[in-house]
Design an enzyme around this catalytic site. Structure first.
Site, PDB file in Angstrom:
ATOM      1  N   CYS A 146      -2.780   8.501   3.613  1.00 59.98           N
ATOM      2  CA  CYS A 146      -2.664   8.067   2.223  1.00 59.98           C
ATOM      3  C   CYS A 146      -3.908   8.391   1.400  1.00 59.98           C
ATOM      4  O   CYS A 146      -3.827   8.507   0.195  1.00 59.98           O
ATOM      5  CB  CYS A 146      -2.367   6.573   2.155  1.00 59.98           C
ATOM      6  N   GLU A 153       0.881  -1.182   0.000  1.00 61.62           N
ATOM      7  CA  GLU A 153       0.000   0.000   0.000  1.00 61.62           C
ATOM      8  C   GLU A 153       0.903   1.212   0.000  1.00 61.62           C
ATOM      9  O   GLU A 153       1.600   1.477   0.967  1.00 61.62           O
ATOM     10  CB  GLU A 153      -0.899  -0.030   1.236  1.00 61.62           C
TER      11      GLU A 153
HETATM   12  P1  NDP Z   1       9.054   4.792   3.925  1.00 58.04           P
HETATM   13  O1  NDP Z   1       8.250   4.137   2.875  1.00 58.04           O
HETATM   14  O2  NDP Z   1      10.498   4.967   3.663  1.00 58.04           O
HETATM   15  O3  NDP Z   1       8.939   3.969   5.298  1.00 58.04           O
HETATM   16  C1  NDP Z   1       7.899   3.099   5.629  1.00 58.04           C
HETATM   17  C2  NDP Z   1       8.475   1.868   6.330  1.00 58.04           C
HETATM   18  O4  NDP Z   1       9.377   1.178   5.449  1.00 58.04           O
HETATM   19  C3  NDP Z   1       9.293   2.203   7.573  1.00 58.04           C
HETATM   20  O5  NDP Z   1       9.110   1.190   8.540  1.00 58.04           O
HETATM   21  C4  NDP Z   1      10.702   2.180   7.026  1.00 58.04           C
HETATM   22  O6  NDP Z   1      11.706   1.984   7.990  1.00 58.04           O
HETATM   23  C5  NDP Z   1      10.631   1.000   6.088  1.00 58.04           C
HETATM   24  N1  NDP Z   1      11.700   0.953   5.105  1.00 58.04           N
HETATM   25  C6  NDP Z   1      12.463   1.959   4.630  1.00 58.04           C
HETATM   26  N2  NDP Z   1      13.357   1.491   3.719  1.00 58.04           N
HETATM   27  C7  NDP Z   1      13.163   0.150   3.625  1.00 58.04           C
HETATM   28  C8  NDP Z   1      13.751  -0.901   2.871  1.00 58.04           C
HETATM   29  N3  NDP Z   1      14.735  -0.670   2.006  1.00 58.04           N
HETATM   30  N4  NDP Z   1      13.291  -2.144   3.032  1.00 58.04           N
HETATM   31  C9  NDP Z   1      12.277  -2.418   3.874  1.00 58.04           C
HETATM   32  N5  NDP Z   1      11.676  -1.472   4.637  1.00 58.04           N
HETATM   33  C10 NDP Z   1      12.107  -0.201   4.509  1.00 58.04           C
HETATM   34  O7  NDP Z   1       8.350   6.162   4.282  1.00 58.04           O
HETATM   35  P2  NDP Z   1       8.945   7.439   5.009  1.00 58.04           P
HETATM   36  O8  NDP Z   1       8.746   7.259   6.451  1.00 58.04           O
HETATM   37  O9  NDP Z   1      10.355   7.727   4.585  1.00 58.04           O
HETATM   38  O10 NDP Z   1       7.968   8.574   4.440  1.00 58.04           O
HETATM   39  C11 NDP Z   1       8.248   9.173   3.176  1.00 58.04           C
HETATM   40  C12 NDP Z   1       6.988   9.418   2.383  1.00 58.04           C
HETATM   41  O11 NDP Z   1       6.314   8.184   2.158  1.00 58.04           O
HETATM   42  C13 NDP Z   1       5.926  10.289   3.058  1.00 58.04           C
HETATM   43  O12 NDP Z   1       6.201  11.639   2.969  1.00 58.04           O
HETATM   44  C14 NDP Z   1       4.708   9.869   2.273  1.00 58.04           C
HETATM   45  O13 NDP Z   1       4.684  10.542   1.051  1.00 58.04           O
HETATM   46  C15 NDP Z   1       4.931   8.378   2.061  1.00 58.04           C
HETATM   47  N6  NDP Z   1       4.254   7.552   3.075  1.00 58.04           N
HETATM   48  C16 NDP Z   1       3.075   6.969   2.748  1.00 58.04           C
HETATM   49  C17 NDP Z   1       2.375   6.260   3.698  1.00 58.04           C
HETATM   50  C18 NDP Z   1       1.066   5.625   3.378  1.00 58.04           C
HETATM   51  O14 NDP Z   1       0.166   5.641   4.198  1.00 58.04           O
HETATM   52  N7  NDP Z   1       0.932   4.995   2.243  1.00 58.04           N
HETATM   53  C19 NDP Z   1       2.861   6.117   5.066  1.00 58.04           C
HETATM   54  C20 NDP Z   1       4.156   6.707   5.291  1.00 58.04           C
HETATM   55  C21 NDP Z   1       4.799   7.409   4.313  1.00 58.04           C
HETATM   56  P3  NDP Z   1      12.266   3.162   8.920  1.00 58.04           P
HETATM   57  O15 NDP Z   1      11.472   4.359   8.692  1.00 58.04           O
HETATM   58  O16 NDP Z   1      12.106   2.599  10.270  1.00 58.04           O
HETATM   59  O17 NDP Z   1      13.701   3.327   8.544  1.00 58.04           O
END
Ligand code: NDP
Length: 478
Positions: A283, A249
């Site tokens: 989202c 998602e």
């Molecule tokens: P990310 O997609 O980077 O992070 C979401 C999760 O994925 C966190 O637990 C993160 O870990 C983890 N993650 C990061 N890199 C990896 C990887 N290579 N492999 C596996 N897991 C990984 O989102 P951000 O927090 O950086 O947010 C950035 C943007 O993403 C927001 O501004 C928004 O636009 C979007 N977003 C969308 C969401 C939604 O509801 N669909 C929710 C959150 C963000 P960790 O952060 O612990 O390092």
């Protein structure tokens, strides 16, 4: 003076010390809240091994017994609503009322998924052979890796673990670095209800290490991820070697279409609420508006006033504010950059447009931008902040074309008093969800899924539940 808590990973039914730790801070005021494990590859391996060891016995339990644990966790959550909500507000920054909604909704979701225990169904298929019966069974996949975002961190635990567990899978959860405390609180409730060890595990740490290790493991059978497109794409690449099943998602750029025949009071109220809820970090909240020219001036004026009246600040220090901070410095800088670029490209600033200088925290002013165009980044990229860009259109046709011209395809909304317009929009809008005369908050019995880069697969309801199963067709000549 209370000491800063240090959390431990929850692996195989025990809380286990880590060697290294990350700090968790309150985004509203920078206060240090906790230290959590910066897990290493061996911690992740241990959690995956525990989930693998537990899966056979867990899958062998009748589903109704598996579901009874979900109900017990729901009860324990309801016993602890204020403490859990406070923890979410502290580390994520949402206002207390919304944090309480999140906690209660999480408990309801666990109960809802538990109800599926007696409704998981296979099929009996007619055979071409005499005396043969064809059965289609539904079976658990095995071990699920649940990788969580920070925007609804507590609910997302349940959204992944409840369908996984009731269908007989075990799970390893990795919370976001930003919001892990509530996940350890969830793990404590799991322990209190006596869930068999290894069925539910939590390892915290960075995505680049813990997330990579989980999603690259050949002993993980499904990855359920919510977050950004960039990370979803990285996970997909990492999972490719093992062809691990994915459920992604990846956010949205929800268009809200306001037609000339809309109830403007309703449209302004709903779109504003959607844009400020969780400080715009949802989202499926309205990320761009297409308003028909006949009502555009009035809509922009009213929306500007409504957004300007939004109160914001530190939700624990000022419990009455409508909006808290953004999650972190990167989020704040991204919103600021996008607004600056839009104004530079000719958008008209109606209200807001700057970082809010409260002396602490990552606060951005509620902002409305008029005169936006389809070629502006603000109309194409996810803002994830309290900023509403508005573009004027001349017809529903034009609005639909613009709405569909997006990398994203999660949710959309249409405001109209005409059933014919509403039905046409539903037919022609290519989105996983469409709200008519309302904004976001999907139902747990619905199916939250997007098209294009908004993801693969979906969550909630029967269809979300069955994502956590595979089929086995049995040809029975007996
Ligand atoms: P990310 O997609 O980077 O992070 C979401 C999760 O994925 C966190 O637990 C993160 O870990 C983890 N993650 C990061 N890199 C990896 C990887 N290579 N492999 C596996 N897991 C990984 O989102 P951000 O927090 O950086 O947010 C950035 C943007 O993403 C927001 O501004 C928004 O636009 C979007 N977003 C969308 C969401 C939604 O509801 N669909 C929710 C959150 C963000 P960790 O952060 O612990 O390092």
């Amino acid at each position: 003076m209370s000491q800063t808590p240090t959390h431990q990973n929850y692996i195989n039914g025990a809380f286990i010390d880590a060697v290294e730790h990350l700090e968790v801070h309150n985004p509203a005021n920078g206060a240090l809240l906790s230290r959590v494990p910066e897990s290493r590859a061996e911690d992740v391996e241990r959690a995956i091994a525990a989930a693998n060891d537990a899966k056979k016995a867990w899958a062998a339990l009748p589903a109704v017994e598996r579901a009874s644990y979900l109900r017990k966790i729901a009860t324990r959550i309801r016993d602890n609503v204020p403490a859990l909500a406070r923890m979410i507000t502290e580390e994520q920054g949402k206002v207390s009322g919304l944090a309480e909604v999140e906690v209660n909704f999480t408990a309801d979701y666990l109960d809802y998924m538990a109800e599926w225990a007696r409704r998981i169904e296979g099929e009996v298929i007619e055979s071409d052979r005499p005396g043969e019966t064809i059965l289609m069974l539904r079976k658990p996949l095995g071990v699920v890796a649940g990788i969580l975002p920070w925007n609804f961190p507590f609910f997302l635990i349940a959204r992944k673990m409840a369908p996984a567990l009731v269908t007989g899978n075990t799970i390893v959860i990795k919370p976001s670095e930003e919001t892990p405390n509530n996940c350890f609180a969830f793990a404590r409730l799991v322990e209190e209800v006596g869930l068999p060890k290894g069925v539910f595990n939590v390892v915290s740490g960075a995505g680049a290490s813990v997330g990579q290790a989980l999603t690259g493991s050949s002993r993980v059978d499904m990855i359920s991820f919510t977050g950004s497109v960039a990370t979803g794409s990285r996970i997909m690449a990492n999972a490719a070697g093992n062809l691990t099943k994915l459920n992604l998602e990846l956010g949205g750029k929800a268009p809200a279409i306001v037609l000339g025949d809309a109830d403007l009071d309703l449209a302004v109220k709903a779109i504003r609420a959607s844009r400020i809820i969780n400080t715009g970090q949802v989202c499926n909240c309205a990320e761009r508006v297409y308003v028909e020219r006949t009502v555009a001036d009035e809509f922009v004026t009213r929306m500007g006033k409504a957004m300007a009246a939004t109160t914001f600040g530190d939700p624990l220090a000022q419990p009455d504010v409508e909006m808290g901070p953004l999650i972190n410095r990167a989020g704040l800088d991204k919103v600021g950059r996008m607004v600056k670029a839009a104004v530079g490209e000719g958008a008209e600033l109606i209200t807001g447009g700057a970082v809010a200088d409260l002396g602490h925290g990552f606060h951005y002013q509620p902002t409305v931008l008029a005169g936006c165009r389809a070629d502006m980044g603000i109309m194409r990229q996810e803002i994830f902040g309290p900023v509403l860009p508005i573009q004027v259109v001349d017809s529903l046709d034009e609005a639909i074309v613009l709405a569909n011209d997006s990398d994203y395809g999660l949710t959309s909304s249409v405001y109209t008093r005409s059933l014919a317009n509403a039905m046409r929009a539903c037919r022609e809008i290519d989105y996983g969800e469409t709200y008519i005369n309302r904004e976001n908050f999907e139902a747990m019995q619905g199916y939250h899924a997007g098209v294009r880069k908004s993801g693969i697969g979906g969550a909630d309801g029967k269809h979300g539940l069955y994502e956590y199963t595979h089929t086995q067709v049995v040809y029975l000549e007996a």
